[in-house]
Design a protein around this motif. Structure first.
Motif, mmCIF file in Angstrom:
data_model
loop_
_atom_site.group_PDB
_atom_site.id
_atom_site.type_symbol
_atom_site.label_atom_id
_atom_site.label_comp_id
_atom_site.label_asym_id
_atom_site.label_seq_id
_atom_site.Cartn_x
_atom_site.Cartn_y
_atom_site.Cartn_z
ATOM 1 N N PHE A 1 -19.712 14.571 -41.450
ATOM 2 C CA PHE A 1 -20.650 13.620 -42.036
ATOM 3 C C PHE A 1 -20.807 12.428 -41.095
ATOM 4 C CE2 PHE A 1 -18.616 15.490 -45.882
ATOM 5 C CZ PHE A 1 -19.748 16.044 -46.462
ATOM 6 N N GLN A 2 -21.981 11.819 -41.122
ATOM 7 C CA GLN A 2 -22.187 10.569 -40.398
ATOM 8 C C GLN A 2 -21.570 9.433 -41.218
ATOM 9 O OE1 GLN A 2 -26.086 10.295 -38.153
ATOM 10 N NE2 GLN A 2 -26.607 11.888 -39.644
ATOM 11 N N PRO A 3 -20.560 8.751 -40.685
ATOM 12 C CA PRO A 3 -19.800 7.789 -41.490
ATOM 13 C C PRO A 3 -20.608 6.638 -42.074
ATOM 14 C CG PRO A 3 -18.579 8.377 -39.514
ATOM 15 C CD PRO A 3 -19.955 8.960 -39.362
ATOM 16 N N HIS A 4 -21.722 6.270 -41.442
ATOM 17 C CA HIS A 4 -22.477 5.117 -41.929
ATOM 18 C C HIS A 4 -23.505 5.476 -42.997
ATOM 19 C CE1 HIS A 4 -25.289 6.785 -38.981
ATOM 20 N NE2 HIS A 4 -26.254 6.081 -39.555
ATOM 21 N N LEU B 1 -17.100 15.131 -27.424
ATOM 22 C CA LEU B 1 -16.826 14.024 -26.530
ATOM 23 C C LEU B 1 -15.456 13.441 -26.846
ATOM 24 C CD1 LEU B 1 -20.369 12.407 -26.709
ATOM 25 C CD2 LEU B 1 -19.468 13.920 -24.922
ATOM 26 N N TYR B 2 -14.614 13.373 -25.857
ATOM 27 C CA TYR B 2 -13.187 13.061 -26.044
ATOM 28 C C TYR B 2 -12.942 11.778 -26.830
ATOM 29 C CZ TYR B 2 -8.399 11.779 -24.818
ATOM 30 O OH TYR B 2 -7.093 11.384 -24.873
ATOM 31 N N GLU B 3 -13.683 10.724 -26.532
ATOM 32 C CA GLU B 3 -13.418 9.410 -27.135
ATOM 33 C C GLU B 3 -13.969 9.250 -28.548
ATOM 34 O OE1 GLU B 3 -13.458 5.716 -24.617
ATOM 35 O OE2 GLU B 3 -14.743 7.012 -23.398
ATOM 36 N N TYR B 4 -14.836 10.168 -28.986
ATOM 37 C CA TYR B 4 -15.614 9.878 -30.183
ATOM 38 C C TYR B 4 -15.553 10.962 -31.267
ATOM 39 C CZ TYR B 4 -17.591 6.614 -26.791
ATOM 40 O OH TYR B 4 -17.738 5.643 -25.834
ATOM 41 N N PRO B 5 -14.374 11.425 -31.655
ATOM 42 C CA PRO B 5 -14.336 12.370 -32.785
ATOM 43 C C PRO B 5 -14.850 11.678 -34.049
ATOM 44 C CG PRO B 5 -12.129 11.560 -32.278
ATOM 45 C CD PRO B 5 -13.028 11.051 -31.191
ATOM 46 N N TRP B 6 -15.808 12.290 -34.712
ATOM 47 C CA TRP B 6 -16.435 11.609 -35.858
ATOM 48 C C TRP B 6 -15.409 11.316 -36.954
ATOM 49 C CZ3 TRP B 6 -16.193 13.052 -40.852
ATOM 50 C CH2 TRP B 6 -15.784 14.353 -41.125
ATOM 51 N N ALA B 7 -14.424 12.201 -37.115
ATOM 52 C CA ALA B 7 -13.472 12.074 -38.232
ATOM 53 C C ALA B 7 -12.617 10.821 -38.113
ATOM 54 C CB ALA B 7 -12.587 13.315 -38.301
ATOM 55 N N SER B 8 -12.438 10.318 -36.899
ATOM 56 C CA SER B 8 -11.644 9.097 -36.726
ATOM 57 C C SER B 8 -12.356 7.876 -37.296
ATOM 58 C CB SER B 8 -11.335 8.876 -35.246
ATOM 59 O OG SER B 8 -12.521 8.571 -34.515
ATOM 60 N N GLN B 9 -13.661 8.000 -37.528
ATOM 61 C CA GLN B 9 -14.452 6.888 -38.050
ATOM 62 C C GLN B 9 -14.708 6.992 -39.549
ATOM 63 O OE1 GLN B 9 -15.269 4.275 -36.019
ATOM 64 N NE2 GLN B 9 -13.977 5.417 -34.578
#
Length: 284
Positions: A170-173, A201-209
């Motif tokens: 899901f898009q967090p916003h 992309l290594y720096e931007y896993p969606w789940a971390s947000q």
């Protein structure tokens, strides 16, 4: 394996099963949530929800995993999409799901098989033969199996379990009502400019947000493997690539895995793995 009772009607919100260009709608009726129903069905046995992702036709591994978690009548199996493609027995996995009243959400490979199959049945006389894997799987499925697969929603919401079940994310916003089906089947990364990307992309896993409050259970990201955050759990551990097939057993959140019987694809050759590796090097 014994059959589970059909209780999909007791999930509170089910994403729309129409085309991926429309927004999901919600069932707002005052219906019961599944876990209380399972208690009544099973009485002395504390029934569970067994959540598994990205089986990809690996029916032997699926059965091995269900044996390891001691699957029993009354347990509900939830498959987080991509039942089909890449592996050896896509048809068997779909038949298993249908025969055992499995709840499944739609993955990108499932969607492609559904589209190919429905196009074929609508336009038999005008369609040219195709060599695509998804088209061939669609032809191997019975019409009843294809119709069952086509009813899979883009996500399922269960407040009783405090969870959301989706294939990719899901898009967090965005609110749930504003999530796009194509994104829910394909996203892997969430960028600082609030754009999603299907790239790994290594720096931007969606789940971390993802900040909750509901915990998201998802798959689709074999390159990153098992992901555990405060409010998101990624379960794709690359079974079809020779990794593991992984389940989370709810409500206790016990994680169980079995090693893959064999590899049918090479993870290192996948686009997502190459993208993750290259973006990781750039970070360093």
């Amino acid at each position: 394996l014994p059959k589970s009772p059909n209780i999909i009607k007791n999930f509170q919100d089910i994403g729309n099963i129409s085309t991926p260009t429309t927004r999901p709608f919600f069932n707002r009726t005052n219906i019961r949530v599944p876990y209380s129903d399972l208690y009544r069905l099973c009485r002395n046995y504390q029934a569970r929800v067994i959540c598994i992702s990205d089986v990809h036709g690996c029916i032997d591994d699926l059965c091995a995993l269900l044996r390891k978690v001691n699957y029993r009548p009354g347990d509900l199996i939830v498959l987080l999409g991509d039942l089909v493609a890449k592996g050896p027995s896509s048809v068997d996995v779909v038949k298993f799901g249908r025969d055992n009243n499995v709840v499944c959400v739609r993955g990108n490979h499932d969607h492609e098989v559904i589209q190919q199959g429905m196009n074929y049945y609508k336009n038999k006389l005008s369609m040219r033969p195709s060599r695509s894997e998804h088209f061939n799987i669609a032809l191997e499925l019975s019409l009843s199996d294809l119709q069952w697969l086509s009813k899979s929603p883009f996500y399922v919401r269960s407040p009783d379990l405090g969870g959301l079940f989706v294939h990719a994310g899901f898009q967090p916003h965005l609110r749930l009502s504003d999530q796009l089906p194509l994104v829910m089947m394909t996203m892997r990364s969430y960028l600082p400019n609030r754009k999603m990307s299907p790239k790994c992309l290594y720096e931007y896993p969606w789940a971390s947000q993802w900040k909750g409050p509901l915990t998201v259970y998802f798959g689709h990201d074999a390159a990153r493997g098992l992901q555990i955050y405060d409010h998101a759990v990624g379960l794709d551990t690359g079974c079809v690539y020779g990794g593991n097939l992984t389940a989370i057993v709810l409500p206790d959140k016990q994680i169980v895995s079995v090693p893959a019987k064999m590899a049918y694809r090479q993870l290192r050759k996948s686009k997502s793995h190459r993208m993750l590796a290259s973006s990781k090097k750039l970070k360093k």
